[in-house]
Design a protein around this motif. Structure first.
Motif, mmCIF file in Angstrom:
data_model
loop_
_atom_site.group_PDB
_atom_site.id
_atom_site.type_symbol
_atom_site.label_atom_id
_atom_site.label_comp_id
_atom_site.label_asym_id
_atom_site.label_seq_id
_atom_site.Cartn_x
_atom_site.Cartn_y
_atom_site.Cartn_z
ATOM 1 N N LEU A 46 42.561 14.620 -31.769
ATOM 2 C CA LEU A 46 42.854 14.808 -30.346
ATOM 3 C C LEU A 46 41.580 14.990 -29.529
ATOM 4 C CD1 LEU A 46 45.948 17.202 -30.572
ATOM 5 C CD2 LEU A 46 45.946 14.790 -29.906
ATOM 6 N N ILE A 47 40.644 15.774 -30.053
ATOM 7 C CA ILE A 47 39.392 15.998 -29.325
ATOM 8 C C ILE A 47 38.575 14.716 -29.241
ATOM 9 C CG2 ILE A 47 37.148 17.162 -29.478
ATOM 10 C CD1 ILE A 47 38.574 19.668 -30.365
ATOM 11 N N ALA A 65 39.614 11.852 -28.842
ATOM 12 C CA ALA A 65 40.183 10.982 -27.806
ATOM 13 C C ALA A 65 39.693 11.344 -26.416
ATOM 14 C CB ALA A 65 41.708 11.049 -27.852
ATOM 15 N N GLU A 66 39.020 12.505 -26.280
ATOM 16 C CA GLU A 66 38.397 12.928 -25.015
ATOM 17 C C GLU A 66 39.375 12.915 -23.846
ATOM 18 O OE1 GLU A 66 35.034 10.345 -24.633
ATOM 19 O OE2 GLU A 66 33.795 11.587 -25.952
ATOM 20 N N GLY A 67 40.541 13.502 -24.054
ATOM 21 C CA GLY A 67 41.529 13.586 -22.986
ATOM 22 C C GLY A 67 42.526 12.448 -22.978
ATOM 23 N N GLY A 68 42.295 11.433 -23.791
ATOM 24 C CA GLY A 68 43.223 10.319 -23.876
ATOM 25 C C GLY A 68 44.450 10.695 -24.699
ATOM 26 N N VAL A 69 45.518 9.960 -24.518
ATOM 27 C CA VAL A 69 46.765 10.239 -25.220
ATOM 28 C C VAL A 69 46.715 9.644 -26.626
ATOM 29 C CG1 VAL A 69 49.273 9.939 -25.218
ATOM 30 C CG2 VAL A 69 48.053 10.263 -23.054
ATOM 31 N N VAL A 70 47.117 10.432 -27.606
ATOM 32 C CA VAL A 70 47.171 9.990 -28.995
ATOM 33 C C VAL A 70 48.629 10.032 -29.436
ATOM 34 C CG1 VAL A 70 46.390 10.385 -31.352
ATOM 35 C CG2 VAL A 70 44.880 10.945 -29.428
ATOM 36 N N SER A 71 49.142 8.931 -29.918
ATOM 37 C CA SER A 71 50.540 8.873 -30.326
ATOM 38 C C SER A 71 50.750 9.622 -31.637
ATOM 39 C CB SER A 71 50.985 7.418 -30.495
ATOM 40 O OG SER A 71 50.338 6.823 -31.612
ATOM 41 N N ALA A 72 51.999 9.981 -31.887
ATOM 42 C CA ALA A 72 52.342 10.636 -33.148
ATOM 43 C C ALA A 72 52.044 9.716 -34.326
ATOM 44 C CB ALA A 72 53.818 11.038 -33.145
ATOM 45 N N GLU A 73 52.264 8.416 -34.115
ATOM 46 C CA GLU A 73 51.991 7.444 -35.176
ATOM 47 C C GLU A 73 50.510 7.416 -35.530
ATOM 48 O OE1 GLU A 73 53.728 6.854 -32.460
ATOM 49 O OE2 GLU A 73 55.761 6.584 -33.265
ATOM 50 N N GLU A 74 49.649 7.494 -34.516
ATOM 51 C CA GLU A 74 48.208 7.484 -34.778
ATOM 52 C C GLU A 74 47.773 8.770 -35.470
ATOM 53 O OE1 GLU A 74 43.928 6.818 -32.472
ATOM 54 O OE2 GLU A 74 45.819 6.636 -31.367
ATOM 55 N N LEU A 75 48.384 9.891 -35.089
ATOM 56 C CA LEU A 75 48.060 11.142 -35.758
ATOM 57 C C LEU A 75 48.466 11.086 -37.233
ATOM 58 C CD1 LEU A 75 49.025 13.829 -33.089
ATOM 59 C CD2 LEU A 75 46.740 13.342 -33.972
ATOM 60 N N LEU A 76 49.615 10.481 -37.516
ATOM 61 C CA LEU A 76 50.037 10.316 -38.905
ATOM 62 C C LEU A 76 49.036 9.459 -39.672
ATOM 63 C CD1 LEU A 76 53.911 9.772 -38.847
ATOM 64 C CD2 LEU A 76 52.675 11.574 -40.035
ATOM 65 N N GLU A 77 48.548 8.410 -39.011
ATOM 66 C CA GLU A 77 47.629 7.496 -39.680
ATOM 67 C C GLU A 77 46.291 8.150 -39.965
ATOM 68 O OE1 GLU A 77 45.098 3.449 -38.656
ATOM 69 O OE2 GLU A 77 47.000 3.804 -37.645
ATOM 70 N N ARG A 78 45.785 8.923 -39.012
ATOM 71 C CA ARG A 78 44.442 9.473 -39.154
ATOM 72 C C ARG A 78 44.405 10.824 -39.860
ATOM 73 N NH1 ARG A 78 40.863 6.311 -39.600
ATOM 74 N NH2 ARG A 78 39.340 7.900 -39.044
ATOM 75 N N ALA A 79 45.424 11.663 -39.686
ATOM 76 C CA ALA A 79 45.389 13.008 -40.250
ATOM 77 C C ALA A 79 46.214 13.138 -41.532
ATOM 78 C CB ALA A 79 45.881 14.036 -39.226
ATOM 79 N N GLY A 115 57.499 10.762 -24.838
ATOM 80 C CA GLY A 115 57.669 9.380 -25.249
ATOM 81 C C GLY A 115 56.387 8.647 -25.564
ATOM 82 N N VAL A 116 55.236 9.335 -25.409
ATOM 83 C CA VAL A 116 53.947 8.662 -25.619
ATOM 84 C C VAL A 116 53.143 9.355 -26.727
ATOM 85 C CG1 VAL A 116 51.814 7.853 -24.554
ATOM 86 C CG2 VAL A 116 53.919 7.939 -23.208
ATOM 87 N N GLY A 117 52.875 10.649 -26.568
ATOM 88 C CA GLY A 117 52.070 11.337 -27.575
ATOM 89 C C GLY A 117 51.516 12.644 -27.063
ATOM 90 N N TYR A 118 50.284 12.943 -27.467
ATOM 91 C CA TYR A 118 49.651 14.219 -27.143
ATOM 92 C C TYR A 118 48.238 13.996 -26.631
ATOM 93 C CZ TYR A 118 53.388 15.752 -30.297
ATOM 94 O OH TYR A 118 54.600 15.945 -30.901
ATOM 95 N N ARG A 119 47.751 14.965 -25.857
ATOM 96 C CA ARG A 119 46.366 14.924 -25.417
ATOM 97 C C ARG A 119 45.854 16.329 -25.190
ATOM 98 N NH1 ARG A 119 48.233 12.767 -19.985
ATOM 99 N NH2 ARG A 119 48.363 14.586 -18.623
ATOM 100 N N GLY A 145 52.426 23.356 -21.903
ATOM 101 C CA GLY A 145 53.140 24.249 -22.802
ATOM 102 C C GLY A 145 54.355 23.594 -23.424
ATOM 103 N N ALA A 146 54.526 22.292 -23.200
ATOM 104 C CA ALA A 146 55.686 21.589 -23.712
ATOM 105 C C ALA A 146 55.718 21.593 -25.209
ATOM 106 C CB ALA A 146 55.705 20.151 -23.175
ATOM 107 N N ARG A 147 56.914 21.586 -25.755
ATOM 108 C CA ARG A 147 57.060 21.589 -27.201
ATOM 109 C C ARG A 147 56.965 20.176 -27.748
ATOM 110 N NH1 ARG A 147 62.060 25.738 -28.537
ATOM 111 N NH2 ARG A 147 61.105 27.598 -27.615
ATOM 112 N N GLY A 148 56.483 20.141 -29.047
ATOM 113 C CA GLY A 148 56.482 18.924 -29.851
ATOM 114 C C GLY A 148 55.898 17.754 -29.229
#
Length: 253
Positions: A183-184, A186-200, A234-238, A250-253
Motif C-alpha cells: 500500500l505504501i 503505491a504512494e496514495g494510489g488504489v491497490v485492489s484486493a487481487e493485487e494485494l493477494l498477488e503481492r503479499a 468496489g475498487v480496493g484500498y489506499r 475508517g471504512a471496513r474491509g
C-alpha cells in the motif's frame, strides 16, 4: 521422508531470521517434495513462493506473474532451466536467477553463470543458506524506490522490518507488514484486493477468501487513529496522504 536435495529438519522448530521485505519467488523444481519443502520453509521467512514443476509451467507463470527472483533447477522436463534462464535474461526484466543443481563441478557452475545466473547452490543444501542467498540477491537489485519509505506520518523500514507512526513503533505480523508495504509503495494510489493477494500472498491464495479484508482490518487497528487506510468501494484500498480528511478512512474491509 525428507527430500534428498535439502538438509532441513522439519522435526525441530525453524526460527527464521528477521525478514528484509516481502519477496515473491518462483521455484522451478521437478521434485515435488523438495519444491514443497522449499516453499513452506521460505514462507516462514515471509517469502512467498510459487512452484513450477517443468519448463512450460515456469514460462507460463513468468508470463502472468511478477517475481523478485527465480530459483531454477537446471534439469527439468520441457524447456530446461538453462532455457528459462536465457529467456529471463532476454526479457530485460533484470530478475535475479539462482541456479539449483546436483552437479558440483566448476565447469557446470561456469556455464550457469555464462547463461546469466546470479548465484549457484548445489544440492543438498541448507534451507537457511537458500534464504540468506535470496536476501543477498534482492539487496543487490537496482531498486527504484528508497530503502525506507515515509508517507503521512508512517515510516516503513523494509530492511529492519519496522514500522513507525509519528515516531511510535507499530508491531505488525509478517502478513500485515507485507500488505502495508504494498500500500505504501503505491504512494496514495488504489491497490485492489487481487493485487494485494498477488503481492503479499502467493498463487495458492483463494481469490474468494476474506484474508485481505481481515488483514487490512487488523492492520488498521494496529496503526491506530486517525484512520489512514481508506477503502474505495468496489475498487480496493489506499493509504491516505492526509489522514482523517477522507470519510472512508475508517471504512471496513
Amino acid at each position: 521422508m525428507l527430500p534428498t536435495g535439502m538438509r532441513f529438519s522439519i522435526c525441530r522448530r525453524y526460527v527464521p531470521a528477521r525478514s528484509i521485505k516481502g519477496m515473491r519467488v518462483l521455484i522451478v523444481e521437478d521434485e515435488p517434495y523438495l519444491a514443497e519443502a522449499i516453499r513452506d520453509g521460505l514462507r516462514l521467512e515471509a517469502i512467498a513462493a510459487d512452484i513450477a514443476g517443468d519448463g512450460d509451467t515456469a514460462l507460463e507463470l513468468l508470463g502472468v506473474n511478477t517475481y523478485d527472483i527465480a530459483v531454477l533447477d537446471r534439469d527439468i522436463p520441457g524447456p530446461s532451466g538453462d532455457e528459462i534462464a536465457k529467456r529471463i535474461v532476454a526479457s530485460g526484466s533484470g530478475m535475479p536467477i539462482l541456479m539449483l543443481t546436483a552437479a558440483d563441478r566448476l565447469d557446470d557452475k561456469a556455464s550457469g553463470f555464462e547463461l546469466g545466473a546470479d548465484d549457484y547452490l548445489t544440492k543438498p543444501f541448507e534451507l537457511r543458506e537458500l534464504a540468506l542467498r535470496l536476501r543477498a540477491l534482492d539487496r543487490r537489485r537496482p531498486h527504484n524506490r528508497p530503502p525506507v519509505r515515509e508517507i503521512a506520518g508512517l515510516r516503513l523500514d523494509p530492511f529492519r522490518r519496522e514500522v513507525y507512526r509519528d515516531d511510535r513503533y507499530v508491531a505488525l505480523t509478517r502478513k500485515q507488514f507485507a500488505v502495508l508495504e504494498v500500500l505504501i509503495a503505491a504512494e496514495g494510489g488504489v491497490v485492489s484486493a487481487e493485487e494485494l493477494l498477488e503481492r503479499a500472498w502467493d498463487e495458492n491464495a483463494d481469490p474468494f477468501t476474506n484474508a485481505v479484508r481481515i488483514t487490512v482490518s487488523a492492520l488498521r487497528k494496529r496503526l491506530g487513529e486517525p484512520g489512514i487506510i481508506t477503502t474505495v468501494p468496489g475498487v480496493g484500498y489506499r493509504v491516505e496522504t492526509a489522514p482523517g480528511d477522507g470519510r472512508e478512512s475508517g471504512a471496513r474491509g
